[in-house]
Design a protein around this motif. Structure first.
Motif, PDB file in Angstrom:
ATOM      1  N   THR A  66       0.851  -1.187   0.000  1.00  0.00           N
ATOM      2  CA  THR A  66       0.000   0.000   0.000  1.00  0.00           C
ATOM      3  C   THR A  66       0.884   1.232   0.000  1.00  0.00           C
ATOM      4  N   LEU A  67       0.621   2.139  -0.926  1.00  0.00           N
ATOM      5  CA  LEU A  67       1.421   3.361  -1.007  1.00  0.00           C
ATOM      6  C   LEU A  67       1.144   4.315   0.149  1.00  0.00           C
ATOM      7  N   LEU A  68       0.158   3.974   1.005  1.00  0.00           N
ATOM      8  CA  LEU A  68      -0.054   4.749   2.221  1.00  0.00           C
ATOM      9  C   LEU A  68       1.215   4.728   3.080  1.00  0.00           C
ATOM     10  N   ASN A  69       2.027   3.684   2.932  1.00  0.00           N
ATOM     11  CA  ASN A  69       3.269   3.547   3.699  1.00  0.00           C
ATOM     12  C   ASN A  69       4.458   4.255   3.048  1.00  0.00           C
ATOM     13  N   ALA A  70       4.273   4.816   1.870  1.00  0.00           N
ATOM     14  CA  ALA A  70       5.392   5.409   1.137  1.00  0.00           C
ATOM     15  C   ALA A  70       6.013   6.602   1.861  1.00  0.00           C
ATOM     16  N   ALA A  71       5.276   7.242   2.731  1.00  0.00           N
ATOM     17  CA  ALA A  71       5.794   8.424   3.426  1.00  0.00           C
ATOM     18  C   ALA A  71       6.522   8.092   4.725  1.00  0.00           C
ATOM     19  N   GLN A  72       6.580   6.830   5.129  1.00  0.00           N
ATOM     20  CA  GLN A  72       7.179   6.477   6.418  1.00  0.00           C
ATOM     21  C   GLN A  72       8.644   6.888   6.539  1.00  0.00           C
ATOM     22  N   GLN A  73       9.419   6.759   5.481  1.00  0.00           N
ATOM     23  CA  GLN A  73      10.838   7.103   5.526  1.00  0.00           C
ATOM     24  C   GLN A  73      11.121   8.538   5.076  1.00  0.00           C
ATOM     25  N   TRP A  74      10.062   9.269   4.689  1.00  0.00           N
ATOM     26  CA  TRP A  74      10.226  10.625   4.162  1.00  0.00           C
ATOM     27  C   TRP A  74      10.990  11.551   5.112  1.00  0.00           C
ATOM     28  N   PRO A  75      10.607  11.664   6.396  1.00  0.00           N
ATOM     29  CA  PRO A  75      11.338  12.579   7.290  1.00  0.00           C
ATOM     30  C   PRO A  75      12.839  12.257   7.360  1.00  0.00           C
ATOM     31  N   LYS A  76      13.177  10.985   7.414  1.00  0.00           N
ATOM     32  CA  LYS A  76      14.585  10.575   7.446  1.00  0.00           C
ATOM     33  C   LYS A  76      15.296  10.987   6.158  1.00  0.00           C
ATOM     34  N   ALA A  77      14.642  10.790   5.013  1.00  0.00           N
ATOM     35  CA  ALA A  77      15.247  11.132   3.722  1.00  0.00           C
ATOM     36  C   ALA A  77      15.464  12.635   3.586  1.00  0.00           C
ATOM     37  N   VAL A  78      14.529  13.427   4.095  1.00  0.00           N
ATOM     38  CA  VAL A  78      14.670  14.879   4.048  1.00  0.00           C
ATOM     39  C   VAL A  78      15.842  15.309   4.934  1.00  0.00           C
ATOM     40  N   LYS A  79      15.895  14.753   6.134  1.00  0.00           N
ATOM     41  CA  LYS A  79      16.919  15.148   7.111  1.00  0.00           C
ATOM     42  C   LYS A  79      18.317  14.696   6.697  1.00  0.00           C
ATOM     43  N   THR A  80      18.456  13.456   6.263  1.00  0.00           N
ATOM     44  CA  THR A  80      19.791  12.909   6.000  1.00  0.00           C
ATOM     45  C   THR A  80      20.277  13.105   4.573  1.00  0.00           C
ATOM     46  N   SER A  81      19.356  13.263   3.610  1.00  0.00           N
ATOM     47  CA  SER A  81      19.773  13.300   2.205  1.00  0.00           C
ATOM     48  C   SER A  81      19.204  14.465   1.409  1.00  0.00           C
ATOM     49  N   GLY A  82      18.402  15.299   2.045  1.00  0.00           N
ATOM     50  CA  GLY A  82      17.858  16.461   1.358  1.00  0.00           C
ATOM     51  C   GLY A  82      16.794  16.134   0.320  1.00  0.00           C
ATOM     52  N   ALA A  83      16.020  15.065   0.546  1.00  0.00           N
ATOM     53  CA  ALA A  83      14.943  14.719  -0.390  1.00  0.00           C
ATOM     54  C   ALA A  83      13.996  15.903  -0.538  1.00  0.00           C
ATOM     55  N   GLU A  84      13.555  16.147  -1.776  1.00  0.00           N
ATOM     56  CA  GLU A  84      12.709  17.301  -2.056  1.00  0.00           C
ATOM     57  C   GLU A  84      11.353  16.940  -2.661  1.00  0.00           C
ATOM     58  N   ALA A  85      11.220  15.768  -3.246  1.00  0.00           N
ATOM     59  CA  ALA A  85       9.948  15.392  -3.865  1.00  0.00           C
ATOM     60  C   ALA A  85       9.763  13.882  -3.815  1.00  0.00           C
ATOM     61  N   MET A  86       8.501  13.473  -3.748  1.00  0.00           N
ATOM     62  CA  MET A  86       8.150  12.052  -3.752  1.00  0.00           C
ATOM     63  C   MET A  86       7.312  11.769  -4.994  1.00  0.00           C
ATOM     64  N   PHE A  87       7.590  10.629  -5.624  1.00  0.00           N
ATOM     65  CA  PHE A  87       6.851  10.178  -6.795  1.00  0.00           C
ATOM     66  C   PHE A  87       6.408   8.747  -6.574  1.00  0.00           C
ATOM     67  N   VAL A  88       5.228   8.398  -7.103  1.00  0.00           N
ATOM     68  CA  VAL A  88       4.711   7.036  -6.965  1.00  0.00           C
ATOM     69  C   VAL A  88       4.349   6.460  -8.330  1.00  0.00           C
ATOM     70  N   ARG A  89       4.349   5.142  -8.370  1.00  0.00           N
ATOM     71  CA  ARG A  89       3.939   4.398  -9.559  1.00  0.00           C
ATOM     72  C   ARG A  89       2.987   3.310  -9.082  1.00  0.00           C
ATOM     73  N   LEU A  90       1.742   3.357  -9.528  1.00  0.00           N
ATOM     74  CA  LEU A  90       0.754   2.353  -9.134  1.00  0.00           C
ATOM     75  C   LEU A  90       1.096   1.038  -9.813  1.00  0.00           C
ATOM     76  N   ASN A  91       1.103  -0.024  -9.023  1.00  0.00           N
ATOM     77  CA  ASN A  91       1.549  -1.309  -9.533  1.00  0.00           C
ATOM     78  C   ASN A  91       0.953  -2.415  -8.667  1.00  0.00           C
ATOM     79  N   VAL A  92      -0.188  -2.952  -9.042  1.00  0.00           N
ATOM     80  CA  VAL A  92      -0.899  -3.917  -8.219  1.00  0.00           C
ATOM     81  C   VAL A  92      -0.183  -5.265  -8.142  1.00  0.00           C
ATOM     82  N   SER A  93       0.384  -5.731  -9.233  1.00  0.00           N
ATOM     83  CA  SER A  93       1.014  -7.041  -9.272  1.00  0.00           C
ATOM     84  C   SER A  93       2.300  -7.072  -8.448  1.00  0.00           C
ATOM     85  N   ARG A  94       2.333  -7.935  -7.432  1.00  0.00           N
ATOM     86  CA  ARG A  94       3.510  -8.058  -6.569  1.00  0.00           C
ATOM     87  C   ARG A  94       4.749  -8.430  -7.385  1.00  0.00           C
ATOM     88  N   LYS A  95       4.591  -9.343  -8.311  1.00  0.00           N
ATOM     89  CA  LYS A  95       5.708  -9.783  -9.147  1.00  0.00           C
ATOM     90  C   LYS A  95       6.271  -8.615  -9.973  1.00  0.00           C
TER      91      LYS A  95
END
Length: 142
Positions: free
Chosen positions: A86-115
Motif C-alpha cells: 500500500t502506497l499509504l506507507n510510502a511516506a514512512q521514511q520521508w522525514p529521514k530522507a529529508v533530514k539525512t539526504s535532502g529529499a525534495e519530492a516524492m513520486f509514486v507508480r501504481l503497480n498492483v502485481s507483486r511480481k
C-alpha cells in the motif's frame, strides 16, 4: 562519492537515450518548474513513469513503487527507491530522507502485481543505486 563514502545515486544516461525525462520546462529550475511526472530508467533499459505526490497525507491505498528525489540543477538524484503493498506507507521514511539526504519530492507508480512491483523495483535499484532502499514486502530495508 556522497557523504560517508557512499556512492551518489545519480541519474545516468545510457548510450543513445536519456535515462530520465522530467515533466517540466527545460528552462525552469528543477523544483519550481516540475510538473507531475518523471520517467525513470532501469538497468534493463525499460522506462518507468512515476507521478509526483505533493500531499503525503493523501497517498493512494493501492500497491506500488515510490521514489524520493532531490534536484541538482537539471540533474535528478534518486535518494530512495521503495515498494509496498500500500502506497499509504510510502511516506514512512520521508522525514529521514529529508533530514539525512535532502529529499525534495516524492513520486509514486501504481503497480498492483507483486511480481511486477518486485521486478521493476530491482531494475531501478540496480541502475540508480539509491542511498535508501525500502522493500519490506520483499524483506529488504537499507
Amino acid at each position: 562519492m556522497g557523504n560517508g563514502g557512499s556512492p551518489k545515486a545519480r541519474v545516468r544516461d545510457p548510450p543513445g537515450q536519456p535515462n530520465v525525462r522530467l515533466g517540466c520546462s527545460p528552462t525552469a529550475p528543477y523544483l519550481e518548474g516540475m510538473q507531475t511526472f518523471v520517467d525513470l530508467a532501469g538497468s534493463s533499459g525499460a522506462t518507468y513513469r512515476f507521478h509526483r505526490v505533493v500531499d503525503h497525507d493523501n497517498l493512494p491505498a493501492i500497491a506500488g513503487n515510490f521514489i524520493y528525489v532531490r534536484g541538482e540543477g537539471r540533474e535528478l538524484v534518486v535518494i530512495c527507491c521503495g515498494t509496498d503493498e500500500t502506497l499509504l506507507n510510502a511516506a514512512q521514511q520521508w522525514p529521514k530522507a529529508v533530514k539525512t539526504s535532502g529529499a525534495e519530492a516524492m513520486f509514486v507508480r501504481l503497480n498492483v502485481s507483486r511480481k511486477t512491483r518486485g521486478e521493476e523495483h530491482a531494475d531501478i535499484v540496480l541502475l540508480q543505486r539509491p542511498k535508501m532502499i525500502v522493500a519490506a514486502e520483499f524483506h529488504q530495508t537499507a
